[in-house]
Design an enzyme around this catalytic site. Structure first.
Site, PDB file in Angstrom:
ATOM      1  N   SER A   1       7.501   5.344   1.164  1.00  0.00           N
ATOM      2  CA  SER A   1       6.183   5.373   0.551  1.00  0.00           C
ATOM      3  C   SER A   1       6.301   6.133  -0.779  1.00  0.00           C
ATOM      4  O   SER A   1       7.395   6.548  -1.148  1.00  0.00           O
ATOM      5  CB  SER A   1       5.285   6.078   1.548  1.00  0.00           C
ATOM      6  OG  SER A   1       4.034   6.156   1.052  1.00  0.00           O
ATOM      7  N   LEU A   2       5.202   6.327  -1.466  1.00  0.00           N
ATOM      8  CA  LEU A   2       5.272   7.023  -2.753  1.00  0.00           C
ATOM      9  C   LEU A   2       4.390   8.263  -2.731  1.00  0.00           C
ATOM     10  O   LEU A   2       3.345   8.270  -2.091  1.00  0.00           O
ATOM     11  CB  LEU A   2       4.775   6.107  -3.875  1.00  0.00           C
ATOM     12  CG  LEU A   2       5.634   4.909  -4.251  1.00  0.00           C
ATOM     13  CD1 LEU A   2       4.876   3.996  -5.201  1.00  0.00           C
ATOM     14  CD2 LEU A   2       6.942   5.363  -4.889  1.00  0.00           C
TER      15      LEU A   2
ATOM     16  N   LYS B   1       0.483  -0.879  -9.887  1.00  0.00           N
ATOM     17  CA  LYS B   1       0.564  -0.677  -8.436  1.00  0.00           C
ATOM     18  C   LYS B   1      -0.450  -1.625  -7.791  1.00  0.00           C
ATOM     19  O   LYS B   1      -1.658  -1.436  -7.922  1.00  0.00           O
ATOM     20  CB  LYS B   1       0.252   0.774  -8.076  1.00  0.00           C
ATOM     21  CG  LYS B   1       0.462   1.075  -6.611  1.00  0.00           C
ATOM     22  CD  LYS B   1       0.378   2.567  -6.362  1.00  0.00           C
ATOM     23  CE  LYS B   1       0.786   2.942  -4.953  1.00  0.00           C
ATOM     24  NZ  LYS B   1      -0.014   2.333  -3.905  1.00  0.00           N
TER      25      LYS B   1
ATOM     26  N   CYS C   1     -41.068 -10.676  10.406  1.00  0.00           N
ATOM     27  CA  CYS C   1     -40.593 -10.761   9.026  1.00  0.00           C
ATOM     28  C   CYS C   1     -41.218  -9.629   8.201  1.00  0.00           C
ATOM     29  O   CYS C   1     -42.443  -9.465   8.213  1.00  0.00           O
ATOM     30  CB  CYS C   1     -40.957 -12.122   8.426  1.00  0.00           C
ATOM     31  SG  CYS C   1     -40.631 -12.208   6.657  1.00  0.00           S
TER      32      CYS C   1
ATOM     33  N   CYS D   1     -42.984 -18.876   4.210  1.00  0.00           N
ATOM     34  CA  CYS D   1     -42.870 -17.454   3.879  1.00  0.00           C
ATOM     35  C   CYS D   1     -42.647 -17.311   2.366  1.00  0.00           C
ATOM     36  O   CYS D   1     -41.712 -17.887   1.815  1.00  0.00           O
ATOM     37  CB  CYS D   1     -41.712 -16.829   4.644  1.00  0.00           C
ATOM     38  SG  CYS D   1     -41.334 -15.150   4.123  1.00  0.00           S
TER      39      CYS D   1
HETATM   40  S1  IVH Z   1       7.664   1.061  -5.171  1.00  0.00           S
HETATM   41  C1  IVH Z   1      10.618   3.390  -2.721  1.00  0.00           C
HETATM   42  N1  IVH Z   1       6.157  -0.397  -6.781  1.00  0.00           N
HETATM   43  O1  IVH Z   1       2.565   0.934  -2.797  1.00  0.00           O
HETATM   44  C2  IVH Z   1       9.672   2.641  -3.564  1.00  0.00           C
HETATM   45  N2  IVH Z   1       5.320   0.077  -4.627  1.00  0.00           N
HETATM   46  O2  IVH Z   1       2.173   3.703  -1.991  1.00  0.00           O
HETATM   47  C3  IVH Z   1       8.432   2.320  -2.854  1.00  0.00           C
HETATM   48  N3  IVH Z   1       3.136  -0.912  -4.147  1.00  0.00           N
HETATM   49  O3  IVH Z   1       4.573   0.773   0.053  1.00  0.00           O
HETATM   50  C4  IVH Z   1       7.441   1.492  -3.486  1.00  0.00           C
HETATM   51  N4  IVH Z   1       2.870  -1.920  -6.100  1.00  0.00           N
HETATM   52  O4  IVH Z   1       3.438  -1.373  -0.725  1.00  0.00           O
HETATM   53  C5  IVH Z   1       6.267   0.172  -5.573  1.00  0.00           C
HETATM   54  N5  IVH Z   1       4.964  -1.672  -8.314  1.00  0.00           N
HETATM   55  C6  IVH Z   1       5.062  -1.120  -7.108  1.00  0.00           C
HETATM   56  C7  IVH Z   1       4.057  -1.256  -6.133  1.00  0.00           C
HETATM   57  C8  IVH Z   1       4.224  -0.629  -4.892  1.00  0.00           C
HETATM   58  C9  IVH Z   1       2.343  -1.693  -4.913  1.00  0.00           C
HETATM   59  C10 IVH Z   1       2.821  -0.443  -2.782  1.00  0.00           C
HETATM   60  C11 IVH Z   1       3.942  -0.631  -1.796  1.00  0.00           C
HETATM   61  C12 IVH Z   1       4.290   0.742  -1.316  1.00  0.00           C
HETATM   62  C13 IVH Z   1       3.044   1.507  -1.619  1.00  0.00           C
HETATM   63  C14 IVH Z   1       3.342   2.967  -1.804  1.00  0.00           C
END
Ligand code: IVH
Length: 661
Positions: free
Chosen positions: A84-85, A116, A403, A424
């Site tokens: 995840s990020l 994103k 109504c 109505c």
């Molecule tokens: S990179 C290790 N790039 O966001 C790198 N993620 O919050 C992990 N996502 O699980 C992700 N656009 O489903 C990446 N340009 C993008 C993205 C992206 C959407 C989603 C993805 C990830 C989530 C993380």
């Protein structure tokens, strides 16, 4: 019986052609051939595969749909974890992440910046160019095998343009426009709509019956890779490569300058509304892949990437009250009145609760703290109440037994509460409001307030009466002046020339939204034919189901509706053909960004009135891209395709010239 060599060759040739046409259509948004030509290739391939089933391969374009429904999704381990990020929520936090990375690397770093996408992540496993498995993220270590569903997504290649083995990761998304349409049809069928495009994408992907997934307009956009036999030096090189392999992927931006990163962040946050897909931020990644290992990972996320999140599109607020609104079909819709809250730059004070079933399913009470979302240009919705925040003072929502407008009897029709009183006044006022909408007759100045006023004063007793209004009917009404009365009459007269498609939508036939109206107009070409059609003929039109067909037949059989239509035509409504010949005939216009002169729909109408056509997306058949303030990605695409780009001033000048000629 051995398969003749010519057949094998023909099958291969057909598959390659279909693959190429799919790529141009679904990935590049730029169709190369007509639907009829494409269908013919598909038909021929299916015929050959039926005759020689031994030729069927899993990557054949015919294999997108057809898997039997599943009982559950098998679990599969990812070969590399899907992480995840970490999130940065504002400019200060972006700076902190940036500086931390520079500190860890010990010098300057190039970054790759991507949108994103707000959808659901998916990993696609390709072995020697063929899609063998599609796995959801799951807990990051183990996901669910959704291969049959992924195969139905047309922007996911079943076979790459190169025979390599690679795991491609990306986001399954739905465009804002398709999200709106999908919700519209779910609500029409009495089903619960999705709260946002992310839920719509995830919900559509996770269907045990892949036929349902196939019916949803999903897209796939690449953002990363897992195991790969090809090495990439940088993330931007990887993204570029995915385009050659046959994927949709974002145009990355690279820079090492924090001020530039922040500038891009601000720009994207400002233009996110005009972007085709819902975005929840940008992702900022170290571009050099070699540095990824060096920077390493925390338990959940890489240290070489982070999300720069935009302001959330979901906020919590208080549900103050629920009012019940009577629509044109008599359906009584619960509308939530909220403590005003700013969501992504818009003040939201009302949200729809759709119908009685949804009120019950949500379990919301008056006084509750609720989560409200505003996605794309969709009406805000309540996602759920926060039960932990209850004080005990909250009150149940009372479902009306009469109504709220006419006091008439009500009954439940599926999930909908309906007023049974045929006359109505609320129904008539809502029908007028609908008829005057921008997508219908487009009568400026005929909003909710005026519609109600005209009905309550008995000036309008039937929708057709709108077209015989005179200035004298309006001038003495509260809120009207000599000028505004004249303006409204002018607007009505101007609106009288209308295309069949808009006219059909304006009638407010249950289940006939913009899409169905277009299908009907295309099929029937004139109103008379449609007015006398039976449901069986209607059912032959692709995209029209039994319920809508019944509703259309019933609508046109009803003598009151026939009489209304007859009167509208008597009062000067004129149905004009879709293609107006004019000075702009043969020219296709696309718009991006905001215009100063008028809403985009008005600009489109002006083009169409002069014989021109408009399109939503840039493709080779487009002649002009009109660029307003804060343009979206269409601009880059048009530049790439060498399409003539004009600003608003130039556009207005062209219209002026065209009108003169
Ligand atoms: S990179 C290790 N790039 O966001 C790198 N993620 O919050 C992990 N996502 O699980 C992700 N656009 O489903 C990446 N340009 C993008 C993205 C992206 C959407 C989603 C993805 C990830 C989530 C993380």
């Amino acid at each position: 019986m051995a398969v003749p060599k010519e057949v094998k060759e023909e099958v291969e040739r057909l598959r390659n052609l279909i693959r190429k046409y799919d790529y141009y259509y679904y990935v590049l948004n730029n169709p190369l051939v007509s639907d009829a030509e494409y269908d013919e290739l598909k038909r021929r391939l299916t015929e050959l595969e039926r005759k020689y089933p031994e030729l069927i391969t899993p990557d054949s374009p015919t294999q997108r749909v057809g898997a039997p429904p599943r009982k559950e999704f098998p679990n599969v381990k990812h070969s590399l974890p899907m992480l995840s990020l970490d999130d940065a929520r504002n400019e200060e936090e972006i700076r902190e992440f940036y500086e931390r990375i520079l500190r860890l690397v010990g010098g300057e770093v190039d970054f790759c910046i991507e949108p994103k996408f707000d959808g659901t992540s998916l990993e696609l496993v390709y072995e020697r160019g063929v899609l063998v498995r599609a796995i959801t993220r799951g807990d990051g270590i183990t996901g669910e095998d959704v291969t049959p569903n992924a195969k139905t997504i047309r922007s996911i290649p079943l076979r790459l343009f190169e025979d390599i083995s690679i795991e491609i990761r990306g986001e399954v998304v739905i465009s804002k426009e398709n999200f709106r349409k999908l919700n519209e049809s779910l609500i029409d069928r009495g089903e619960r709509p999705f709260a946002n495009p992310r839920n719509a994408a995830a919900g559509s992907l996770m269907q045990l019956d892949s036929k349902i997934t196939a019916s949803r307009p999903l897209d796939f956009i690449v953002w990363g890779f897992g195991m790969s036999e090809v090495e990439f030096k940088t993330q931007s090189e990887f993204l570029k490569k995915t385009k050659d392999l046959g994927f949709k992927s974002p145009e990355p931006f690279t820079t090492r300058d924090i001020n530039e990163i922040l500038k891009i962040y601000r720009e994207w946050e400002n233009k996110r509304d005009s972007y085709e897909y819902e975005l929840d931020g940008l992702v900022i990644k170290v571009n050099d892949v070699k540095l990824w290992d060096k920077l390493g990972y925390t338990a959940k996320s890489p240290r070489w990437a982070f999300a720069a999140k935009f302001k959330p599109r979901e906020r919590t607020t208080k549900l103050l009250n629920v009012v019940w609104q009577v629509g044109r079909t008599g359906i009584i819709t619960p509308v939530a009145e909220l403590k005003p809250v700013e969501i992504g730059g818009v003040i939201v004070s009302r949200a729809t609760l759709h119908n009685v079933d949804i009120v019950k399913k949500l379990g919301v009470r008056i006084g509750d703290t609720v989560i409200v979302s505003r996605a794309g240009d969709v009406i805000p919705q309540i996602i759920k109440p926060i039960e932990e925040a209850r004080t005990g003072e909250e009150e149940d929502i009372q479902i009306p037994d009469h109504c709220p407008v006419c006091g008439g009897e009500v009954a439940l029709e599926g999930p909908y509460l309906k007023c049974l009183n045929l006359s109505c006044p609320a129904k008539l006022a809502a029908s007028i409001r609908h008829l005057a909408k921008r997508e219908a007759f487009d009568i400026e100045g005929l909003g909710e307030k005026t519609s109600k006023l005209l009905v309550s004063r008995n000036i309008v007793k039937d929708i057709s009466d709108i077209f015989k209004l005179r200035k004298e009917d309006l001038i003495h009404l509260p809120g009207f002046s000599d000028i505004s009365a004249e303006q409204l009459i002018l607007a009505i007269n101007r609106a009288k020339r209308i295309t069949l498609e808009r006219f059909l939508y304006a009638l407010g036939i249950p289940g006939v939204g913009e899409v169905t109206a277009k299908l009907l107009a295309r099929h029937f070409k004139n109103l008379d034919d449609l007015m006398n059609v039976g449901r069986f003929e209607l059912l032959r039109i692709k995209g029209i189901g039994p319920e809508t067909a019944n509703a259309i037949e019933k609508f046109f059989k009803d003598s009151r509706n026939r009489e209304s239509i007859k009167k509208m035509l008597e009062y000067g409504v004129e149905i004009i053909s879709e293609k107006v010949e004019g000075p702009l005939s043969g020219k296709v216009f696309v718009f991006t960004g905001e215009l100063d002169c008028c809403p985009r729909s008005v600009a489109k109408k002006m083009v169409e009135e002069l014989g021109g056509q408009t399109a939503d997306n840039v493709s080779r058949r487009v002649h002009y891209l009109v660029v307003g303030k804060k343009p979206g990605s269409k601009l880059q695409k048009a530049q790439k395709l060498g399409i003539t780009i004009i600003d608003e001033k130039e556009f207005l000048r062209m219209l002026e010239e065209a009108r003169k000629s």
